[in-house]
Design an enzyme around this catalytic site. Structure first.
Site, PDB file in Angstrom:
ATOM      1  N   ARG A  95      -5.467   6.406  -7.611  1.00 31.64           N
ATOM      2  CA  ARG A  95      -5.231   7.849  -7.527  1.00 31.64           C
ATOM      3  C   ARG A  95      -5.101   8.467  -8.921  1.00 31.64           C
ATOM      4  O   ARG A  95      -5.677   9.522  -9.214  1.00 31.64           O
ATOM      5  CB  ARG A  95      -3.983   8.102  -6.691  1.00 31.64           C
ATOM      6  CG  ARG A  95      -4.097   7.551  -5.275  1.00 31.64           C
ATOM      7  CD  ARG A  95      -2.755   7.469  -4.569  1.00 31.64           C
ATOM      8  NE  ARG A  95      -2.155   8.794  -4.423  1.00 31.64           N
ATOM      9  CZ  ARG A  95      -0.903   8.986  -4.029  1.00 31.64           C
ATOM     10  NH1 ARG A  95      -0.103   7.957  -3.776  1.00 31.64           N
ATOM     11  NH2 ARG A  95      -0.435  10.211  -3.905  1.00 31.64           N
ATOM     12  N   THR A 145      -2.063   5.459   2.267  1.00 35.49           N
ATOM     13  CA  THR A 145      -3.255   4.616   2.157  1.00 35.49           C
ATOM     14  C   THR A 145      -3.326   3.727   3.396  1.00 35.49           C
ATOM     15  O   THR A 145      -2.319   3.158   3.809  1.00 35.49           O
ATOM     16  CB  THR A 145      -3.192   3.750   0.885  1.00 35.49           C
ATOM     17  OG1 THR A 145      -3.147   4.601  -0.261  1.00 35.49           O
ATOM     18  CG2 THR A 145      -4.422   2.850   0.783  1.00 35.49           C
ATOM     19  N   LEU A 187       0.843  -1.197   0.000  1.00 29.08           N
ATOM     20  CA  LEU A 187       0.000   0.000   0.000  1.00 29.08           C
ATOM     21  C   LEU A 187       0.876   1.244   0.000  1.00 29.08           C
ATOM     22  O   LEU A 187       1.962   1.251   0.588  1.00 29.08           O
ATOM     23  CB  LEU A 187      -0.906   0.033   1.240  1.00 29.08           C
ATOM     24  CG  LEU A 187      -1.952  -1.077   1.398  1.00 29.08           C
ATOM     25  CD1 LEU A 187      -2.696  -0.912   2.716  1.00 29.08           C
ATOM     26  CD2 LEU A 187      -2.928  -1.089   0.236  1.00 29.08           C
ATOM     27  N   ASP A 188       0.387   2.322  -0.625  1.00 24.38           N
ATOM     28  CA  ASP A 188       1.087   3.602  -0.573  1.00 24.38           C
ATOM     29  C   ASP A 188       1.183   4.078   0.875  1.00 24.38           C
ATOM     30  O   ASP A 188       0.368   3.714   1.723  1.00 24.38           O
ATOM     31  CB  ASP A 188       0.329   4.665  -1.385  1.00 24.38           C
ATOM     32  CG  ASP A 188       0.322   4.371  -2.875  1.00 24.38           C
ATOM     33  OD1 ASP A 188       1.143   3.549  -3.325  1.00 24.38           O
ATOM     34  OD2 ASP A 188      -0.512   4.972  -3.581  1.00 24.38           O
ATOM     35  N   ARG A 189       2.163   4.927   1.136  1.00 24.35           N
ATOM     36  CA  ARG A 189       2.401   5.426   2.493  1.00 24.35           C
ATOM     37  C   ARG A 189       1.114   5.960   3.143  1.00 24.35           C
ATOM     38  O   ARG A 189       0.814   5.661   4.302  1.00 24.35           O
ATOM     39  CB  ARG A 189       3.454   6.547   2.452  1.00 24.35           C
ATOM     40  CG  ARG A 189       3.680   7.225   3.808  1.00 24.35           C
ATOM     41  CD  ARG A 189       4.603   8.424   3.663  1.00 24.35           C
ATOM     42  NE  ARG A 189       5.950   8.023   3.306  1.00 24.35           N
ATOM     43  CZ  ARG A 189       6.891   7.669   4.190  1.00 24.35           C
ATOM     44  NH1 ARG A 189       6.613   7.670   5.492  1.00 24.35           N
ATOM     45  NH2 ARG A 189       8.087   7.321   3.794  1.00 24.35           N
TER      46      ARG A 189
END
EC number: 5.4.99.-
Length: 296
Positions: free
Chosen positions: A234, A138, A134-136
């Site tokens: 995104r 998220t 996961l992105d930082r």
């Protein structure tokens, strides 16, 4: 850590290597077992060559070799929110603001750092195998395999559609359609190591969505990915003119939130060993719930 099987009638006479391949043990893993100091292939508690012919009723045990850890990865200790854990899987609720893996300039504070500390506290020596990164910024469900056998099987399940994730997001503006798909190829911008954009030269990407509820100025959306490109959700919603609330990289309004309003809310999979169906759900975190409650 080991796996164990009983030889059935229909498997009688198979070469041991053929028997193990039928249990999804790859050539690479067999090689690693054979040439490691602590990996073992045993039949009825006696080590055997892979050319041994198994017989009905034999007990076959494969002991995994100790995995080589990344010595540069710092082990850190915090209380991870563990949703599920057994010998093969670790599922956590990742908070927003925590990177999945460390970077050159941020070698600490990532999920990988804390998972290594979590393993060490249990006396485990496994390498870190993150399956669903996961992105930082998220939040939500994140799947980690605890050895390379589990990782390889889960990667196969992901390709076969037996492992799926769903997300919820708050998208700015009012989407034209209440349900639909965004199909647009995604590539990396040459001027950035992080930012992605829709480009004909990019890789195929498809995002399915459904509006759960509309609010003044934003939609609460459920999302199912068909592909798993970096920043896919995104980028896609920014591309159609409805960037995620808080997503300053892709044009989102940051007045209500200082991170992208994206949460990994659902995960279902087939267990890599038992092949049991498993499903997990997480409610929205407080920061996203607060925005919704203030808008009702």
């Amino acid at each position: 850590m080991f796996l164990e099987w009983q030889v059935e009638n229909e498997e009688d006479g198979l070469l041991l290597r053929t028997f193990l391949r039928s249990k999804h043990i790859s050539k690479q893993l067999l090689t690693a077992v054979k040439f490691s100091a602590d990996g073992k292939i045993e039949v009825n508690r006696t080590e055997q060559n892979v050319l041994y012919q198994v017989q009905t009723g034999d007990n076959v045990r494969l002991t995994f070799p100790t995995e080589q850890q990344n010595e540069r990865l710092l082990a850190e200790y915090t209380k991870l929110e563990v949703i599920f854990e057994d010998d093969f899987l670790l599922i956590i609720n990742k908070p927003a603001g925590m990177a999945s893996i460390p970077s050159q300039y941020h070698p600490s504070g990532s999920v990988a750092n804390f998972v290594k500390g979590h393993y060490e506290a249990q006396g485990l020596t496994s390498a870190i195998h993150i399956v669903t990164r996961l992105d930082r910024d998220t939040s939500g469900l994140m799947l980690i395999a605890k050895n390379r056998f589990a990782h390889a099987r889960l990667s196969t399940f992901l390709q076969q559609g037996l492992l799926k994730r769903r997300y919820q997001a708050l998208t700015s503006g009012i989407l034209q359609e209440e349900a639909g798909s965004i199909e647009a190829p995604i590539g990396r911008k040459e001027v950035s190591i992080m930012e992605r954009f829709v480009t004909p030269e990019g890789k195929y990407a498809k995002t399915n969505y459904e509006v759960l509820k509309r609010y003044r100025g934003f939609d609460h959306v459920a999302i199912q990915l068909e592909t798993g490109r970096t920043h896919q959700i995104r980028v896609h919603f920014s591309y159609i003119g409805h960037p995620l609330i808080g997503d300053d990289m892709y044009g989102g309004d940051t007045s209500m939130l200082q991170r992208q309003a994206l949460h990994s809310c659902h995960l279902h999979l087939v267990h890599p060993v038992t092949e049991e169906y498993m499903a997990f759900d997480l409610a929205l975190p407080d920061d996203l719930e607060e925005i919704i409650q203030k808008s009702e």
